[in-house]
Motif scaffolding. Structure first.
Motif, PDB file in Angstrom:
ATOM      1  N   SER A   1      -1.759  42.967  47.801  1.00 13.11           N
ATOM      2  CA  SER A   1      -0.961  43.896  48.609  1.00 13.11           C
ATOM      3  C   SER A   1       0.338  44.247  47.910  1.00 13.11           C
ATOM      4  O   SER A   1       0.778  45.411  47.918  1.00 13.11           O
ATOM      5  N   GLN A   2       0.955  43.253  47.278  1.00 14.45           N
ATOM      6  CA  GLN A   2       2.203  43.511  46.552  1.00 14.45           C
ATOM      7  C   GLN A   2       1.965  44.412  45.342  1.00 14.45           C
ATOM      8  O   GLN A   2       2.781  45.285  45.044  1.00 14.45           O
ATOM      9  N   PHE A   3       0.831  44.204  44.661  1.00 12.71           N
ATOM     10  CA  PHE A   3       0.504  45.045  43.511  1.00 12.71           C
ATOM     11  C   PHE A   3       0.254  46.485  43.954  1.00 12.71           C
ATOM     12  O   PHE A   3       0.695  47.438  43.290  1.00 12.71           O
TER      13      PHE A   3
ATOM     14  N   ALA B   1      12.018  43.889  43.318  1.00 16.47           N
ATOM     15  CA  ALA B   1      12.793  44.806  44.158  1.00 16.47           C
ATOM     16  C   ALA B   1      11.928  45.459  45.233  1.00 16.47           C
ATOM     17  O   ALA B   1      12.318  45.519  46.410  1.00 16.47           O
ATOM     18  N   ILE B   2      10.752  45.935  44.850  1.00 20.26           N
ATOM     19  CA  ILE B   2       9.940  46.703  45.791  1.00 20.26           C
ATOM     20  C   ILE B   2       9.277  45.812  46.838  1.00 20.26           C
ATOM     21  O   ILE B   2       8.957  46.250  47.939  1.00 20.26           O
ATOM     22  N   ASN B   3       9.075  44.530  46.484  1.00 21.95           N
ATOM     23  CA  ASN B   3       8.472  43.596  47.431  1.00 21.95           C
ATOM     24  C   ASN B   3       9.508  42.722  48.130  1.00 21.95           C
ATOM     25  O   ASN B   3       9.151  41.756  48.810  1.00 21.95           O
ATOM     26  N   ASN B   4      10.803  43.050  47.930  1.00 21.74           N
ATOM     27  CA  ASN B   4      11.901  42.340  48.578  1.00 21.74           C
ATOM     28  C   ASN B   4      11.832  40.837  48.332  1.00 21.74           C
ATOM     29  O   ASN B   4      11.951  40.018  49.242  1.00 21.74           O
ATOM     30  N   ILE B   5      11.588  40.495  47.062  1.00 26.28           N
ATOM     31  CA  ILE B   5      11.514  39.089  46.673  1.00 26.28           C
ATOM     32  C   ILE B   5      12.823  38.696  46.026  1.00 26.28           C
ATOM     33  O   ILE B   5      13.271  39.333  45.071  1.00 26.28           O
ATOM     34  N   ASN B   6      13.434  37.649  46.545  1.00 18.32           N
ATOM     35  CA  ASN B   6      14.683  37.163  45.961  1.00 18.32           C
ATOM     36  C   ASN B   6      14.355  36.138  44.896  1.00 18.32           C
ATOM     37  O   ASN B   6      13.748  35.101  45.188  1.00 18.32           O
TER      38      ASN B   6
END
Length: 253
Positions: free
Chosen positions: A15-17, A244-249
């Motif tokens: 889904s992230q890809f 950035a696009i998957n809001n991963i810190n």
């Protein structure tokens, strides 16, 4: 079997890809990664005498490059807008000037790059000598943009280091200051993240600068070095976009 297929297809990474690929920037960074990997692999195969396989990867590199030019047709206007926003903003003069210079340089680079795509697609017909001049001008703008970005990174890194030093020196241990410790820690964490982002972009720029410099004949390096440098910088850019696009810190350094 259906359960296994569902687990694979509906896996969060898939889904992230897909989320990454649904954006124009994400696709461009993915294509760029494959493009420069193809350039490196074509050089490697050619150096081993495998001309047929090398030609296959060279063709993939060329087609991906042409496709990326098409995807970037609207980008010059974005960089022009960014330059105008930077001109009207407030902040450190050196950082502001280098930001404006970088955005204007990328505007010129991508504008000339669009003309090269139109020529490749036979929408316009440029003489070989004219096409060569346009290519050189495009690379000059690209090189200038990276140099402005490197200068901006150095200036910003210096300012952030000073800000971090001031923040550390401001720490005292009075009763009032203890109540503000949490706020200082938040500011310190924000500064560290900004410094990490600046270092990350600086490394990307140091890798990318070899590409236009080589195209202009300013440095004499083979396609293997250019392909590897472009591949690594592309992977770094792809990772940053993924986060950035998957809001991963996550820290990039």
């Amino acid at each position: 079997m259906a359960t296994i297929a569902s687990q694979v297809i509906l896996h969060p990474y898939v889904s992230q890809f897909l989320k990454l690929g649904s954006s124009n920037v994400g696709r461009d960074k993915l294509y760029r990664t494959v493009q420069y990997f193809s350039r490196f692999l074509a050089w490697f195969l050619l150096s081993r005498g495998n001309k047929i396989a090398a030609a296959r990867w060279t063709a993939l590199k060329s087609h991906l490059g042409t496709g990326r030019k098409l995807m970037r047709l609207g980008k010059p206007v974005e960089h022009l807008q960014a330059a105008l926003r930077a001109a009207s903003s407030t902040g450190e003069v050196g950082e502001q000037v280098t930001t404006i210079g970088r955005q204007l340089a990328y505007f010129g680079y991508l504008a000339y790059d669009a003309a090269l795509w139109a020529n490749t697609a036979k929408f316009i017909a440029l003489k070989p000598s004219t096409a060569e001049k346009v290519t050189k001008t495009s690379n000059r703008f690209w090189l200038a943009g990276i140099l402005f970005s490197i200068t901006h990174g150095l200036l910003k890194a210096g300012r952030l280091a000073q800000d971090a030093k001031k923040l550390r020196n401001s720490e005292t241990w009075g009763e009032k200051e203890l109540s503000d410790q949490a706020q200082r820690e938040v500011r310190q964490l924000a500064l560290e993240n900004l410094r990490a982002d600046t270092r990350y972009q600086f490394i990307i720029d140091l890798l990318d600068i070899w590409i236009p410099a080589s195209n202009l004949g300013l440095v004499n390096v083979n396609d293997g070095i250019i392909g590897f440098a472009g591949f690594v910088s592309s992977l770094m850019g792809l990772r940053a976009q993924w986060l950035a696009i998957n809001n991963i810190n996550g820290k990039k350094n």
